[in-house]
Motif scaffolding. Structure first.
Motif, PDB file in Angstrom:
ATOM      1  N   VAL A 181     -22.166  80.531 -80.082  1.00  0.00           N
ATOM      2  CA  VAL A 181     -22.212  79.298 -80.751  1.00  0.00           C
ATOM      3  C   VAL A 181     -22.015  79.490 -82.036  1.00  0.00           C
ATOM      4  N   LYS A 211     -19.223  74.488 -77.430  1.00  0.00           N
ATOM      5  CA  LYS A 211     -19.833  73.991 -76.134  1.00  0.00           C
ATOM      6  C   LYS A 211     -19.347  74.154 -74.967  1.00  0.00           C
ATOM      7  N   ALA A 213     -25.009  83.474 -75.985  1.00  0.00           N
ATOM      8  CA  ALA A 213     -24.626  81.976 -76.054  1.00  0.00           C
ATOM      9  C   ALA A 213     -25.031  81.611 -77.458  1.00  0.00           C
ATOM     10  N   SER A 238     -28.219  77.950 -77.450  1.00  0.00           N
ATOM     11  CA  SER A 238     -27.061  77.213 -78.008  1.00  0.00           C
ATOM     12  C   SER A 238     -27.478  76.244 -79.036  1.00  0.00           C
ATOM     13  N   PHE A 296     -29.405  76.409 -72.986  1.00  0.00           N
ATOM     14  CA  PHE A 296     -29.282  75.433 -74.121  1.00  0.00           C
ATOM     15  C   PHE A 296     -30.060  75.446 -75.290  1.00  0.00           C
ATOM     16  N   SER A 342     -21.312  77.390 -74.109  1.00  0.00           N
ATOM     17  CA  SER A 342     -22.595  76.983 -73.512  1.00  0.00           C
ATOM     18  C   SER A 342     -22.697  76.827 -72.200  1.00  0.00           C
ATOM     19  N   TYR A 379     -29.664  68.368 -75.032  1.00  0.00           N
ATOM     20  CA  TYR A 379     -28.499  68.871 -75.423  1.00  0.00           C
ATOM     21  C   TYR A 379     -27.273  68.028 -75.157  1.00  0.00           C
TER      22      TYR A 379
END
Length: 475
Positions: free
Chosen positions: A329, A342, A325, A407, A404, A345, A465
């Motif tokens: 990202v 997004k 991730a 990310s 998250f 993620s 997030y």
């Protein structure tokens, strides 16, 4: 430590000279192993990135696990407790460096996604040079501070001497681990997870063989598994440096260009330093947890060691998807495609949650059999099974934190995950342990401090997030 660094340089420089001739004579035989994650199917890219990384993480986890298996079966319960008691100390220092490597990975991924070869090259040279310098510092700190931390944890006398021996040897060769991890981070930043995997598989198998030879044949005890670990790590580091030197991509390591660019280092530290502090302080907080466990004696310590070694395997898919991730990202933000970042993620979150629940369910049912692989002592098996069944049912609550936070770091925000994790894993968890043990002081209650911290951290990370507006601060 000097031996390791000289070994890296001699081996890689020799291969560099040999390979330079190959480039001139056969330039078309070379091909980049990197992965562009800015186009194509989201879940397929995440999976193709994470699977080799998962296998690599699996083999890396086998390092300490094999150490525990060998000493638990061929040396004794006290030796198993000694190896287990060193985990938090090792992680306190190593995780600081590994967290810092996240900054390097994000910056390199961003330059790679933007196809800026000049800045990409500068970031790689700075990263490797800083790693060599850090290896010297961490060797000295580890050798001198580790015995003090063992005493700080109230390590029992029957475990203290063996644990001290293990740590002194481990930190004398920690340069191999640091160089391998950073070199692999460079390769993963450009999407290459396969070659670090191959090298890690080789070194893990070698570590297993050397463990058995040093302990069973040469009767070196706990010192033998420590020597096996640092030798194997040295070889994996030499291999990854050789690959970086030989590659033909923009991230190729050119030894004569090794230097520290202040602006690049500042960018790396702005992302990596908060992540490093968070991981290091979280590991240090586990030293306090270990001190609570130590109160119950060596059998409980050995059972806790078995639990932590086994439980870490459930986290491997999470950690792999976390890194996938982060890279996904970061590359897509470098390409200015935030909606795609997004989507990646959320896809990573759904995939990791399903896998974690499935693995935890199997572990709960087979907890006793797994613990018995490490040690046949009934008390050790009882404690280990207790810890696994108390905590494994809630492992899935870590998924939001891992995905998250990864990310957010890929987007350049590593401070927020740092503050959330420090609050959840250090402050909240330690308050819980201090308060609850005043009234109910049992191994199960102490062990439950882990899932409580996981749940708090995931809740806060998910809230930030989805509602924190992090995407608006990207520039």
């Amino acid at each position: 430590m000097t031996f390791f660094l000289l070994g890296f340089i001699i081996i890689v420089r020799y291969l560099h000279l040999f390979y330079t001739r190959r480039i001139v004579m056969h330039p078309k035989k070379l091909s980049s192993k990197s992965m562009d994650m800015t186009t194509g199917s989201t879940w397929k890219l995440l999976l193709s990135f994470a699977v080799p990384l998962l296998i690599g993480n699996l083999f890396q986890q086998l390092y300490n696990t094999v150490d525990s298996l060998v000493v638990g079966n061929f040396v004794g319960t006290e030796a198993l407790a000694a190896v287990g008691s060193t985990t938090s100390i090792i992680n306190t220092m190593v995780m600081f460096f590994n967290g810092t490597s996240i900054g390097a990975s994000v910056i390199i991924s961003r330059h790679y996604g933007a196809h800026d070869d000049k800045k990409l090259h500068l970031a790689v040279e700075t990263t490797i040079m800083v790693t060599f310098l850090a290896s010297i510092l961490f060797t000295v700190l580890g050798i001198f501070l580790a015995p003090l931390m063992l005493r700080f944890m109230s390590t029992p006398d029957d475990v203290l001497e063996s644990a001290s021996v293990y740590l002194r040897i481990y930190f004398s060769g920690i340069a191999g681990l640091l160089v391998y991890n950073m070199g692999s981070a460079v390769l993963r930043a450009v999407g290459d997870t396969k070659r670090p995997l191959l090298f890690l598989c080789f070194s893990s198998i070698l570590n297993t063989v050397l463990d058995l030879v040093f302990v069973i044949v040469f009767h070196l005890g706990i010192a033998g598994v420590a020597y096996a670990t640092i030798i194997s790590q040295f070889l994996s580091a030499a291999l990854v440096l050789a690959v970086l030197t030989m590659d033909d991509g923009g991230y190729r390591l050119v030894w004569k260009d090794l230097s520290v660019d202040k602006n690049t280092l500042k960018q790396i530290l702005s992302i990596g330093l908060p992540a490093g502090l968070q991981q290091s302080l979280t590991s240090f907080s586990n030293v306090y947890v270990q001190s609570y466990i130590n109160y119950f004696g060596s059998a409980c310590m050995a059972g806790w060691s078995c639990y932590t070694k086994i439980d870490q395997f459930i986290f491997l898919p999470l950690q792999s998807m976390n890194q996938a991730a982060t890279t996904f990202v970061s590359q897509n933000i470098g390409a200015r495609n935030i909606p795609r970042a997004k989507r990646g993620s959320l896809t990573a979150f759904y995939m990791s949650t399903a896998i974690t629940i499935a693995m935890a369910s199997v572990l709960w049912l087979t907890a006793g059999q797994f613990v018995a692989m490490f040690n046949q002592d009934p008390e050790v098996i009882r404690y280990g099974t207790l810890f696994i069944r108390t905590n494994s049912t809630l492992t899935f609550t870590c998924c939001a934190t891992q995905i998250f936070s990864g990310s957010l770091r890929g987007a350049g925000d590593s401070r927020t995950p740092m503050f959330i994790m420090l609050f959840s894993y250090v402050l909240f968890r330690q308050i819980y342990l201090f308060v609850i043990t005043q009234f109910i002081n049992t191994p199960a209650v102490v062990g439950f401090g882990y899932p409580l911290g996981w749940m708090m951290c995931s809740l806060l990370t998910a809230l930030f997030y989805f509602f924190g507006g992090w995407e608006k601060r990207i520039h």
